[in-house]
Write a protein that holds these residues in place. Structure first.
Motif, PDB file in Angstrom:
ATOM      1  N   LEU A   4      -6.604  -2.470  -0.382  1.00 10.39           N
ATOM      2  CA  LEU A   4      -5.584  -1.558   0.129  1.00 10.39           C
ATOM      3  C   LEU A   4      -4.882  -2.153   1.348  1.00 10.39           C
ATOM      4  O   LEU A   4      -3.651  -2.090   1.461  1.00 10.39           O
ATOM      5  CB  LEU A   4      -6.216  -0.207   0.470  1.00 10.39           C
ATOM      6  N   ARG A   5      -5.629  -2.752   2.254  1.00 11.69           N
ATOM      7  CA  ARG A   5      -5.008  -3.399   3.427  1.00 11.69           C
ATOM      8  C   ARG A   5      -4.077  -4.520   2.998  1.00 11.69           C
ATOM      9  O   ARG A   5      -2.987  -4.683   3.547  1.00 11.69           O
ATOM     10  CB  ARG A   5      -6.091  -3.909   4.375  1.00 11.69           C
ATOM     11  N   ARG A   6      -4.502  -5.315   2.012  1.00 10.90           N
ATOM     12  CA  ARG A   6      -3.652  -6.413   1.532  1.00 10.90           C
ATOM     13  C   ARG A   6      -2.368  -5.888   0.910  1.00 10.90           C
ATOM     14  O   ARG A   6      -1.292  -6.455   1.101  1.00 10.90           O
ATOM     15  CB  ARG A   6      -4.408  -7.284   0.512  1.00 10.90           C
ATOM     16  N   ILE A   7      -2.470  -4.804   0.158  1.00 11.38           N
ATOM     17  CA  ILE A   7      -1.280  -4.203  -0.461  1.00 11.38           C
ATOM     18  C   ILE A   7      -0.329  -3.713   0.621  1.00 11.38           C
ATOM     19  O   ILE A   7       0.874  -3.984   0.578  1.00 11.38           O
ATOM     20  CB  ILE A   7      -1.678  -3.048  -1.405  1.00 11.38           C
ATOM     21  N   ILE A   8      -0.856  -2.993   1.599  1.00  9.74           N
ATOM     22  CA  ILE A   8      -0.024  -2.450   2.680  1.00  9.74           C
ATOM     23  C   ILE A   8       0.637  -3.568   3.467  1.00  9.74           C
ATOM     24  O   ILE A   8       1.808  -3.472   3.839  1.00  9.74           O
ATOM     25  CB  ILE A   8      -0.868  -1.546   3.605  1.00  9.74           C
ATOM     26  N   ASN A   9      -0.084  -4.658   3.709  1.00  6.96           N
ATOM     27  CA  ASN A   9       0.428  -5.754   4.547  1.00  6.96           C
ATOM     28  C   ASN A   9       1.418  -6.673   3.841  1.00  6.96           C
ATOM     29  O   ASN A   9       2.151  -7.391   4.499  1.00  6.96           O
ATOM     30  CB  ASN A   9      -0.737  -6.613   5.051  1.00  6.96           C
ATOM     31  N   ASP A  10       1.427  -6.681   2.515  1.00  6.79           N
ATOM     32  CA  ASP A  10       2.244  -7.636   1.768  1.00  6.79           C
ATOM     33  C   ASP A  10       3.636  -7.061   1.489  1.00  6.79           C
ATOM     34  O   ASP A  10       3.757  -6.077   0.761  1.00  6.79           O
ATOM     35  CB  ASP A  10       1.557  -7.993   0.453  1.00  6.79           C
ATOM     36  N   PRO A  11       4.688  -7.682   2.014  1.00  8.08           N
ATOM     37  CA  PRO A  11       6.035  -7.149   1.802  1.00  8.08           C
ATOM     38  C   PRO A  11       6.504  -7.229   0.335  1.00  8.08           C
ATOM     39  O   PRO A  11       7.450  -6.544  -0.038  1.00  8.08           O
ATOM     40  CB  PRO A  11       6.920  -8.008   2.703  1.00  8.08           C
ATOM     41  N   ALA A  12       5.837  -8.016  -0.492  1.00  4.55           N
ATOM     42  CA  ALA A  12       6.210  -8.106  -1.907  1.00  4.55           C
ATOM     43  C   ALA A  12       5.577  -6.984  -2.728  1.00  4.55           C
ATOM     44  O   ALA A  12       5.878  -6.846  -3.906  1.00  4.55           O
ATOM     45  CB  ALA A  12       5.795  -9.456  -2.484  1.00  4.55           C
ATOM     46  N   LEU A  13       4.701  -6.207  -2.093  1.00  2.00           N
ATOM     47  CA  LEU A  13       4.026  -5.114  -2.785  1.00  2.00           C
ATOM     48  C   LEU A  13       4.410  -3.781  -2.164  1.00  2.00           C
ATOM     49  O   LEU A  13       4.549  -3.680  -0.943  1.00  2.00           O
ATOM     50  CB  LEU A  13       2.507  -5.292  -2.712  1.00  2.00           C
ATOM     51  N   THR A  14       4.561  -2.774  -2.999  1.00  2.00           N
ATOM     52  CA  THR A  14       4.832  -1.416  -2.530  1.00  2.00           C
ATOM     53  C   THR A  14       3.684  -0.533  -2.973  1.00  2.00           C
ATOM     54  O   THR A  14       3.399  -0.438  -4.178  1.00  2.00           O
ATOM     55  CB  THR A  14       6.154  -0.881  -3.118  1.00  2.00           C
ATOM     56  N   LEU A  15       3.034   0.095  -2.017  1.00  2.00           N
ATOM     57  CA  LEU A  15       1.944   1.000  -2.348  1.00  2.00           C
ATOM     58  C   LEU A  15       2.528   2.261  -2.971  1.00  2.00           C
ATOM     59  O   LEU A  15       3.285   2.993  -2.346  1.00  2.00           O
ATOM     60  CB  LEU A  15       1.138   1.344  -1.097  1.00  2.00           C
ATOM     61  N   ALA A  16       2.167   2.500  -4.231  1.00  2.00           N
ATOM     62  CA  ALA A  16       2.691   3.655  -4.953  1.00  2.00           C
ATOM     63  C   ALA A  16       1.710   4.815  -4.952  1.00  2.00           C
ATOM     64  O   ALA A  16       2.117   5.972  -5.064  1.00  2.00           O
ATOM     65  CB  ALA A  16       3.016   3.260  -6.397  1.00  2.00           C
ATOM     66  N   GLY A  17       0.418   4.514  -4.853  1.00  2.00           N
ATOM     67  CA  GLY A  17      -0.580   5.562  -4.883  1.00  2.00           C
ATOM     68  C   GLY A  17      -1.957   5.021  -4.609  1.00  2.00           C
ATOM     69  O   GLY A  17      -2.187   3.818  -4.654  1.00  2.00           O
ATOM     70  N   VAL A  18      -2.869   5.949  -4.313  1.00  2.00           N
ATOM     71  CA  VAL A  18      -4.269   5.600  -4.090  1.00  2.00           C
ATOM     72  C   VAL A  18      -5.119   6.663  -4.764  1.00  2.00           C
ATOM     73  O   VAL A  18      -4.977   7.855  -4.476  1.00  2.00           O
ATOM     74  CB  VAL A  18      -4.621   5.535  -2.584  1.00  2.00           C
ATOM     75  N   HIS A  19      -5.986   6.215  -5.669  1.00  4.48           N
ATOM     76  CA  HIS A  19      -6.904   7.135  -6.347  1.00  4.48           C
ATOM     77  C   HIS A  19      -8.267   7.032  -5.673  1.00  4.48           C
ATOM     78  O   HIS A  19      -8.796   5.935  -5.505  1.00  4.48           O
ATOM     79  CB  HIS A  19      -7.021   6.784  -7.830  1.00  4.48           C
ATOM     80  N   VAL A  20      -8.815   8.172  -5.284  1.00  5.71           N
ATOM     81  CA  VAL A  20     -10.128   8.222  -4.640  1.00  5.71           C
ATOM     82  C   VAL A  20     -11.065   9.083  -5.476  1.00  5.71           C
ATOM     83  O   VAL A  20     -10.632   9.909  -6.275  1.00  5.71           O
ATOM     84  CB  VAL A  20     -10.033   8.767  -3.202  1.00  5.71           C
ATOM     85  N   TYR A  21     -12.358   8.915  -5.279  1.00 10.22           N
ATOM     86  CA  TYR A  21     -13.344   9.730  -5.978  1.00 10.22           C
ATOM     87  C   TYR A  21     -13.697  10.981  -5.166  1.00 10.22           C
ATOM     88  O   TYR A  21     -13.940  12.034  -5.718  1.00 10.22           O
ATOM     89  CB  TYR A  21     -14.631   8.930  -6.225  1.00 10.22           C
ATOM     90  N   SER A  22     -13.745  10.841  -3.868  1.00  8.55           N
ATOM     91  CA  SER A  22     -14.244  11.888  -2.991  1.00  8.55           C
ATOM     92  C   SER A  22     -13.192  12.942  -2.668  1.00  8.55           C
ATOM     93  O   SER A  22     -12.070  12.617  -2.285  1.00  8.55           O
ATOM     94  CB  SER A  22     -14.728  11.239  -1.684  1.00  8.55           C
ATOM     95  N   ALA A  23     -13.576  14.195  -2.767  1.00  4.83           N
ATOM     96  CA  ALA A  23     -12.686  15.287  -2.353  1.00  4.83           C
ATOM     97  C   ALA A  23     -12.398  15.196  -0.854  1.00  4.83           C
ATOM     98  O   ALA A  23     -11.328  15.602  -0.403  1.00  4.83           O
ATOM     99  CB  ALA A  23     -13.316  16.635  -2.700  1.00  4.83           C
ATOM    100  N   ASP A  24     -13.332  14.634  -0.088  1.00  3.52           N
ATOM    101  CA  ASP A  24     -13.129  14.480   1.357  1.00  3.52           C
ATOM    102  C   ASP A  24     -12.003  13.482   1.673  1.00  3.52           C
ATOM    103  O   ASP A  24     -11.355  13.600   2.708  1.00  3.52           O
ATOM    104  CB  ASP A  24     -14.409  14.002   2.044  1.00  3.52           C
ATOM    105  N   LYS A  25     -11.795  12.503   0.809  1.00  3.33           N
ATOM    106  CA  LYS A  25     -10.734  11.510   1.033  1.00  3.33           C
ATOM    107  C   LYS A  25      -9.406  11.943   0.435  1.00  3.33           C
ATOM    108  O   LYS A  25      -8.360  11.439   0.828  1.00  3.33           O
ATOM    109  CB  LYS A  25     -11.127  10.163   0.429  1.00  3.33           C
ATOM    110  N   ALA A  26      -9.430  12.853  -0.523  1.00  5.70           N
ATOM    111  CA  ALA A  26      -8.200  13.292  -1.200  1.00  5.70           C
ATOM    112  C   ALA A  26      -7.270  13.963  -0.195  1.00  5.70           C
ATOM    113  O   ALA A  26      -7.696  14.760   0.637  1.00  5.70           O
ATOM    114  CB  ALA A  26      -8.529  14.245  -2.340  1.00  5.70           C
ATOM    115  N   GLY A  27      -5.994  13.606  -0.284  1.00 10.41           N
ATOM    116  CA  GLY A  27      -4.979  14.171   0.598  1.00 10.41           C
ATOM    117  C   GLY A  27      -4.787  13.429   1.905  1.00 10.41           C
ATOM    118  O   GLY A  27      -3.896  13.765   2.679  1.00 10.41           O
TER     119      GLY A  27
END
Length: 132
Positions: A18-41
């Motif tokens: 995730l850090r690599r995706i965020i840091n790379d200007p050639a990549l656009t973070l479109a979404g993040v899927h998590v398992y935990s309800a605590d991390k959702a949102g």
């Protein structure tokens, strides 16, 4: 031209990706899927210890499948039996998303023809690829 990417799971390996995706200007973070309800949102930047991105995490597979993305970096929890991961990967492939996985999908035929055929069929239906 950028590549729209979904990060699947945010454990140790997932947060690194995730850090690599965020840091790379050639990549656009479109979404993040998590398992935990605590991390959702949560904002992806908060989970990755980066500035806020405006991309909120979800644990809703339907929402992840509906997200426009070119590729999913699939770093799931390893689950036994291994084929427990297949339905999610099949769904991602059918939705037209290419999948790069750390979960052993490098040689599906080693798991038998039925296992491999499920993934192959999903990839053909979605016009997508799977790399393990």
């Amino acid at each position: 031209m950028t590549c729209n990417v979904i990060q699947w799971a945010t454990g140790a390996m997932g947060r690194t990706a995730l850090r690599r995706i965020i840091n790379d200007p050639a990549l656009t973070l479109a979404g993040v899927h998590v398992y935990s309800a605590d991390k959702a949102g949560k904002d992806a930047g908060e989970i990755a210890r980066r500035p806020l991105t405006g991309v909120l995490t979800t644990n809703d597979l339907t929402q992840t499948l509906a997200t426009d993305a070119d590729v999913v970096i699939h770093t799931p929890r390893i689950t036994l039996p291994y084929d427990a991961l297949v339905p999610d990967v099949e769904a991602l492939l059918r939705s037209g998303k290419n999948v790069i996985s750390t979960a052993g999908f490098h040689w599906p035929a080693a798991q038998g023809p039925d296992y491999a055929e499920r993934l192959h069929r999903a990839a053909i239906e979605g016009g997508a690829t799977l790399a393990g």
